[in-house]
Design an enzyme around this catalytic site. Structure first.
Site, mmCIF file in Angstrom:
data_model
loop_
_atom_site.group_PDB
_atom_site.id
_atom_site.type_symbol
_atom_site.label_atom_id
_atom_site.label_comp_id
_atom_site.label_asym_id
_atom_site.label_seq_id
_atom_site.Cartn_x
_atom_site.Cartn_y
_atom_site.Cartn_z
ATOM 1 N NE ARG A 134 1.603 15.324 -5.022
ATOM 2 C CZ ARG A 134 1.449 14.187 -4.368
ATOM 3 N NH1 ARG A 134 0.804 14.155 -3.210
ATOM 4 N NH2 ARG A 134 1.967 13.059 -4.838
ATOM 5 C CG ASP A 135 4.384 13.173 -1.411
ATOM 6 O OD1 ASP A 135 3.487 13.350 -0.579
ATOM 7 O OD2 ASP A 135 5.036 12.127 -1.491
ATOM 8 C CG HIS A 146 6.229 7.545 -3.736
ATOM 9 N ND1 HIS A 146 5.953 8.718 -4.416
ATOM 10 C CD2 HIS A 146 6.245 7.872 -2.432
ATOM 11 C CE1 HIS A 146 5.817 9.707 -3.541
ATOM 12 N NE2 HIS A 146 5.984 9.209 -2.319
ATOM 13 C CG HIS A 189 7.259 7.695 2.489
ATOM 14 N ND1 HIS A 189 6.644 8.739 3.132
ATOM 15 C CD2 HIS A 189 6.815 7.740 1.206
ATOM 16 C CE1 HIS A 189 5.857 9.392 2.288
ATOM 17 N NE2 HIS A 189 5.939 8.788 1.109
ATOM 18 C CB CYS A 208 1.097 10.547 4.173
ATOM 19 S SG CYS A 208 -0.621 10.286 3.676
ATOM 20 C CG ASN A 231 8.295 11.534 -0.147
ATOM 21 O OD1 ASN A 231 7.592 10.584 -0.427
ATOM 22 N ND2 ASN A 231 7.802 12.754 0.047
#
Length: 318
Positions: free
Chosen positions: A27-28, A223, A225, A256, A265
């Site tokens: 997803r991300d 989370h 990065h 993003c 990430n």
């Protein structure tokens, strides 16, 4: 060069015995790709990740295709994975932006959903076209309905450490939004370092402030990065504090679309290598995970940014 027996396992005091990895690559990671990845490739990616031992794989987002065209195939993808949740312990959470997205997800049997908020006004405007207060008002019926249906709800919170428009983000500001997300009914909060500017001291400061405000470590995930190469250091700080859920993306995919300074990430493979060296269990087969990310990198037409993927792939070729 042989990597047999590496990394050497040397446990350290003050760390958890097991960490749950919340895999966000499908997803991300893929939402930030310029080209749309075919749905059959996405499905195979998820199946390979599960096969590598990842029991929590965030599958997709039920967002309007106008905003994230890379995930316009959410129904087809999630419907094609219907057999996976029946497997022991496999969790396939999905992101929903609003009530319509929730309806779509619940119709396909989703049992874990996530909402995506911001700790700063600037990013709330850029990502949701709303103020922080307006975004929380929009999430309230989504979370309530999801809970009424028996679904588990995760609250993502972006820009917890720094914002490209506002600069440093005070811990008290993050704590306030976290408390409000919990009050809405969220079961878990994921603290996002969206542009990768956090350092270890800042991570410790925010976690301590959250605890002081009555937010226990057990409902928190981190989370990070890796924009400035701090993701693993920040993760280790969070683990020492008591957090046991870490978001990561296979192969280091992601960024993003609403914050250009956000790079990839934390790579799941880099995380697993560190945790293995510390004797922390994850349930992940690193060789299979590396093979999966190498396979996906081939489909994307570029090498994986993960240092561990590159190192182990090169070793196997020698």
């Amino acid at each position: 060069m042989s990597t047999a027996g590496l990394p050497m396992t040397v446990p350290a005091e003050g760390l958890p015995s097991r960490v749950r990895i919340h895999e966000v690559g499908p997803r991300d990671g893929l939402q930030n790709e310029k080209a749309v990845v075919p749905v059959d490739v996405k499905a195979e990616f998820i199946r390979r990740l599960v096969g590598a031992g990842l029991d929590t794989v965030e599958a997709t987002s039920f967002v309007h295709p106008k905003w994230v065209p890379q995930l316009a195939d959410a129904e087809e993808l999630y419907g094609g994975l219907a057999d996976l949740p029946a497997s022991a312990g496999v969790r396939l959470p999905v992101l929903v932006p609003n009530e319509r997205g929730l309806e779509r997800a619940l119709a396909l049997g989703a049992r874990e959903i996530a909402v995506f908020g911001s700790a700063t006004e600037s990013f709330a405007r850029a990502n949701l076209n709303r103020t922080v207060d307006e975004a929380l008002e929009m999430f309230a019926p989504v979370v309530a309905r999801a809970k009424d249906s028996g679904a588990r709800v995760r609250g993502y919170l972006s820009m917890c450490f720094g914002d490209p428009w506002e600069g440093p983000v005070p811990a008290r500001q993050v704590v306030d939004v976290c408390r409000r997300l919990l009050d809405l009914g969220c079961d878990e909060l994921s603290l996002g370092d969206t542009i990768g500017v956090a350092t270890a001291g800042q991570v410790e400061d925010l976690l301590t402030a959250l605890n002081a405000a009555g937010v226990p470590d057990g409902v928190l995930a981190v989370h990070f990065h890796d924009t400035y190469g701090q993701a693993l250091a920040n993760t280790l700080t969070a683990l020492r504090h008591g957090v046991t859920t870490v978001d990561a993306s296979a192969g280091g995919l992601g960024g993003c679309p609403y914050a250009r300074s956000a790079t990839g990430n934390l790579a799941t493979e880099d995380l697993v290598w560190m945790l293995r060296g510390l004797g922390i269990e994850t349930g992940v087969d690193l060789d299979r995970l590396v093979a999966t990310s190498t396979w996906m990198a081939d489909r994307l037409g570029r090498p994986s940014p993960s240092r561990t993927v590159r190192a182990l792939s090169t070793t196997k070729e020698q």
